[in-house]
Design a protein around this motif. Structure first.
Motif, PDB file in Angstrom:
ATOM      1  N   SER A   2       0.827  -1.213   0.000  1.00  0.00           N
ATOM      2  CA  SER A   2       0.000   0.000   0.000  1.00  0.00           C
ATOM      3  C   SER A   2       0.856   1.257   0.000  1.00  0.00           C
ATOM      4  N   ARG A  34      -1.959   1.434  10.667  1.00  0.00           N
ATOM      5  CA  ARG A  34      -2.206   0.238   9.860  1.00  0.00           C
ATOM      6  C   ARG A  34      -2.869  -0.902  10.627  1.00  0.00           C
ATOM      7  N   THR A  81      -5.221   2.237   1.306  1.00  0.00           N
ATOM      8  CA  THR A  81      -4.864   0.957   0.689  1.00  0.00           C
ATOM      9  C   THR A  81      -5.171   1.026  -0.803  1.00  0.00           C
ATOM     10  N   ARG A  91      -6.211  -5.953   2.730  1.00  0.00           N
ATOM     11  CA  ARG A  91      -5.804  -5.789   1.334  1.00  0.00           C
ATOM     12  C   ARG A  91      -5.939  -7.097   0.549  1.00  0.00           C
TER      13      ARG A  91
END
Length: 398
Positions: free
Chosen positions: A19, A99, A206, A316
């Protein structure tokens, strides 16, 4: 010309790395920006247990700020905490990308019961109770062998996790000093806003590159029919210790999948004692550093499994699977679930019988992912949208 210093932990795998790499590429293409990247290279495994080895990079951060003279700093992961302190002292605005929850949970994995996640760091009494329970819970989810909860290493880890509680509390308080904290989902926002309220913003952190979308579109029909599918399920784990990502759940699940199917496990390390049973339907691929090869594995698979136990700030893996035309079964702990409500993403509680049934149903009646579906997903999470969001935030905090 706006100078941007990006400070991050050195990683070459996982969703955070992909990302940020995509974001950096996008910002570098912006004419008005000059981008410099600083990665944490000094590591210490003893300090790393407590999540404070990033403070060894303080002088490197100061040196880069003095020489590069950034207008804005963007940071993420453990190194964000010393970066926030230094940026505050040197009066440079800092954008912090959050994150995950590992920096704010003393035991790194915010599980309080089997299949249930924590609502966030609250008080010492509650956290210490959770840490004590973690000794037996680790055995229950398959992270440790039976009897480990009575061992000396278990007792030592309990003490160390309780020390780390105070570090996590300090980390949370540091977030208040950032100009803005960016999170990927409401799930992640709820986890940290019980302690900080004002400077948390949900943003696309992302992004996916259009090159990923174009890879397989031409060899798939417009109605979503996909050629080249194998009788394969795929599970991607970014770290060696992946029990919290659902590794042990997958190892139990594999015994009940249809006879002519197998499971690909990509990335990470699996201890040999976890593979003592007949694992003929399990293919362990190791780390895949080639994006093209990883996308091919996604595309050729029938279903992607994402049975994460702890808070998955976004997920993701779900995004990469869907744009490669492979439907996903996910646990309720994935932040991306709130953005996609289609048949190709099925959210199922972490109960073995429910997952077995859902896999069978999805194999019999596979959902289609059309070009239009992929276009809509891309519109939500495109690099272009991500870049524009960041440009607005950068200009606002500057």
């Amino acid at each position: 010309m706006i100078k941007i210093l990006i400070v991050t932990t050195f990683e070459i795998k996982g969703g955070s790395f992909r990302s940020l790499t995509t974001l950096v590429d996008g910002l570098k293409d912006t004419i008005d920006f000059k981008v410099n990247v600083l990665t944490q290279k000094i590591r210490n495994k003893h300090l790393g247990f407590f999540g404070i080895d990033s403070y060894l990079s303080i002088f490197s951060i100061i040196k880069n700020i003095v020489s590069f003279k950034p207008d804005v700093i963007i940071t993420q992961l453990n190194i964000s905490f010393p970066t926030i302190i230094i940026s505050k002292i040197m009066k440079v605005p800092v954008i912090n990308i959050v994150r995950g929850t590992s920096e704010f949970c003393p035991k790194y994995v915010d599980i309080i019961e089997y299949g249930k996640i924590c609502s966030g760091l609250n008080n010492r009494k509650q956290c210490f109770k959770c840490i004590n329970k973690w000794r037996s819970l680790r055995v229950l989810i398959g992270n440790k062998r039976k009897g480990w909860e009575y061992s000396l290493p278990s007792a030592i880890s309990n003490i160390l996790y309780k020390i780390r509680y105070f570090i996590c509390k300090f980390n949370l308080n540091l977030l208040k000093k950032a100009s803005v904290n960016l999170v990927a989902s409401n799930l992640m926002k709820k986890n940290i806003t019980n302690r900080i309220q004002s400077n948390v913003k949900i943003v696309n952190i992302t992004p996916i590159n259009k090159r990923l979308i174009d890879t397989f579109t031409l060899i798939s029909c417009a109605d979503g029919t996909v050629v080249g599918k194998e009788k394969r399920l795929i599970f991607v784990m970014p770290t060696d210790d992946a029990s919290y990502k659902g590794l042990d759940f997958v190892l139990k699940l594999i015994r009940f999948i249809p006879k002519d199917y197998h499971i690909f496990i990509i990335g990470g390390y699996i201890p040999s004692y976890k593979l003592s049973w007949d694992a003929t339907k399990l293919w362990i691929m190791g780390y895949i550093h080639s994006n093209k090869l990883l996308n091919t594995f996604y595309y050729e698979s029938t279903i992607t499994l994402v049975p994460t136990f702890s808070t998955e700030a976004f997920g993701r893996t779900v995004l990469e699977s869907l744009v490669n035309r492979t439907p996903v079964i996910s646990s309720p702990q994935c932040g991306i679930n709130e953005f996609l409500k289609d048949d190709f993403l099925q959210v199922v509680p972490l109960k073995l019988d429910l997952w077995i049934k859902k896999i069978e149903d999805m194999i019999k009646n596979p959902p289609t992912i059309t070009n239009d579906d992929i276009s809509k997903i891309y519109e939500q999470f495109s690099l272009e949208k991500n870049k524009q969001d960041f440009i607005k935030i950068i200009k606002k905090v500057k």
